[in-house]
Write an enzyme that holds these catalytic residues in place. Structure first.
Site, PDB file in Angstrom:
ATOM      1  N   LYS A 121       0.865  -1.185   0.000  1.00 54.51           N
ATOM      2  CA  LYS A 121       0.000   0.000   0.000  1.00 54.51           C
ATOM      3  C   LYS A 121       0.899   1.231   0.000  1.00 54.51           C
ATOM      4  O   LYS A 121       1.628   1.492   0.957  1.00 54.51           O
ATOM      5  CB  LYS A 121      -0.928   0.005   1.208  1.00 54.51           C
ATOM      6  N   LYS A 148      -2.022  -1.523  -3.810  1.00 51.84           N
ATOM      7  CA  LYS A 148      -2.888  -0.336  -3.812  1.00 51.84           C
ATOM      8  C   LYS A 148      -2.002   0.895  -3.921  1.00 51.84           C
ATOM      9  O   LYS A 148      -1.032   1.007  -3.164  1.00 51.84           O
ATOM     10  CB  LYS A 148      -3.705  -0.296  -2.513  1.00 51.84           C
ATOM     11  N   TYR A 150     -14.646   0.670  -7.635  1.00 51.66           N
ATOM     12  CA  TYR A 150     -15.910   1.398  -7.573  1.00 51.66           C
ATOM     13  C   TYR A 150     -16.649   1.332  -8.906  1.00 51.66           C
ATOM     14  O   TYR A 150     -17.816   1.724  -8.991  1.00 51.66           O
ATOM     15  CB  TYR A 150     -15.641   2.855  -7.190  1.00 51.66           C
TER      16      TYR A 150
END
Length: 330
Positions: free
Chosen positions: A196, A254, A319
């Site tokens: 991340k 990510k 999303y």
């Protein structure tokens, strides 16, 4: 003399292109992030994430049923915690009747077959907006890890299928695995945010949960001391190998598009599934450009998703999941 092999033969029709296509996107690839808030009858659009919403529990139930009807079978839950319940130690995160715990039960009651993953970090519960406990201008690692293990247990007891530590503290995967096993949750999985990065793409997400670091003295202004430097590649491999050794069932990179080289490196390195989080900034940029008429929304969206899949992602947290399924079902 013309070549005997003409590569264009395999591109001559849509049927043939489909037959030899190397990367195929299906509903099974997606993990759908969902934002949950207290209240009733709330479907609150996030200003920096057009057409994406925060749901109260009653409407969360409806949304999960809609996702299930589309063939989307996995969700990743995040909660927006009221300010009066925040502190420096994530106390509310351990509340057996807290918003996350009730959200888990809501999803499982609505769709028992739905795979429920839960965000495990302190930032939604922190008065400082950090993923760990803050003391004298530093983020405490080991003290935070103890709380993360307790949070994971609380989520498992509520019915979570997987816990997803997103904090980037050292050693948290092992501590969570040991805590889950000790309490009888051997089958509760861990999806670790292994690589991340300290990215500028997280802004809309922090708006959605009101979880950005606060501007106070003795509070770090960024998350750079625990999230990874975007300039580093080998560090991501070390982090991921350590998480696998500590018991991670799935590892995550990510953000997505700017880190597809890391996705491929990790896919080549480990023998567990690799997830990619296509983050809020990636979503917001395309929505904004499409609204301006500068990009073809659906074409660019599909190209991005295919790129993530082609790079090696087994799981895509996005999303865009519902938008993609709309395209696939045409």
């Amino acid at each position: 003399m013309y070549p005997l092999r003409r590569n264009r033969r395999l591109r001559s029709s849509e049927t043939l292109r489909s037959l030899v296509r190397e990367s195929i996107v299906t509903p099974n690839d997606f993990l759908v992030p969902l934002f949950v808030v207290e209240g009733h009858g709330i479907k609150d659009e996030i200003p920096s994430m057009p057409n994406y919403f925060r749901y109260s529990l009653d409407l969360l139930e409806q949304e999960v049923k809609t996702l299930n009807s589309l063939g989307l079978k996995s969700v990743l839950l995040f909660v927006k915690v009221p300010d009066n319940l925040k502190d420096n130690k994530g106390t509310e995160a351990l509340n057996a009747n807290g918003l996350m715990q009730r959200a888990i039960k809501t999803v499982k009651n609505a769709c028992p077959e739905m795979l429920v993953m839960t965000d495990v970090a302190l930032d939604p519960y922190s008065i400082y907006g950090h993923d760990g406990i803050v003391q004298n201008g530093e983020i405490l690692n080991d003290e935070t890890v103890k709380v993360l293990a307790e949070i994971s247990l609380s989520h498992a007891r509520a019915g979570a299928s997987f816990v997803a530590p997103s904090d980037m503290m050292d050693g948290r995967v092992l501590s969570i695995r040991e805590a889950l096993d000790k309490d009888g949750f051997m089958n509760t999985g861990i999806m670790s945010y292994s690589a991340k990065y300290a990215s500028a793409y997280y802004g809309p997400f922090r708006d959605a949960l009101d979880s950005a670091p606060v501007d106070l003295a003795d509070v770090p202004k960024t998350k750079n001391t625990y999230q990874m430097d975007p300039a580093n590649r080998l560090e991501a491999l070390r982090e991921t190998e350590m998480d696998v050794d500590e018991g991670a069932d799935i590892v995550m990179v990510k953000p997505g598009l700017c880190y597809l080289d890391i996705v491929r490196d990790i896919k080549n390195l480990v023998e567990v599934p690799v997830a990619v989080y296509q983050v809020s900034g990636e979503y917001a940029m395309l929505k904004a450009a499409a609204e301006k008429g500068w990009l073809d929304h659906d074409a660019v969206m599909m190209e991005q998703i295919i790129a993530i899949k082609r790079a090696g992602a087994d799981v895509i947290a996005s999303y865009f999941a519902k938008d993609v399924i709309r395209i696939l079902n045409r």
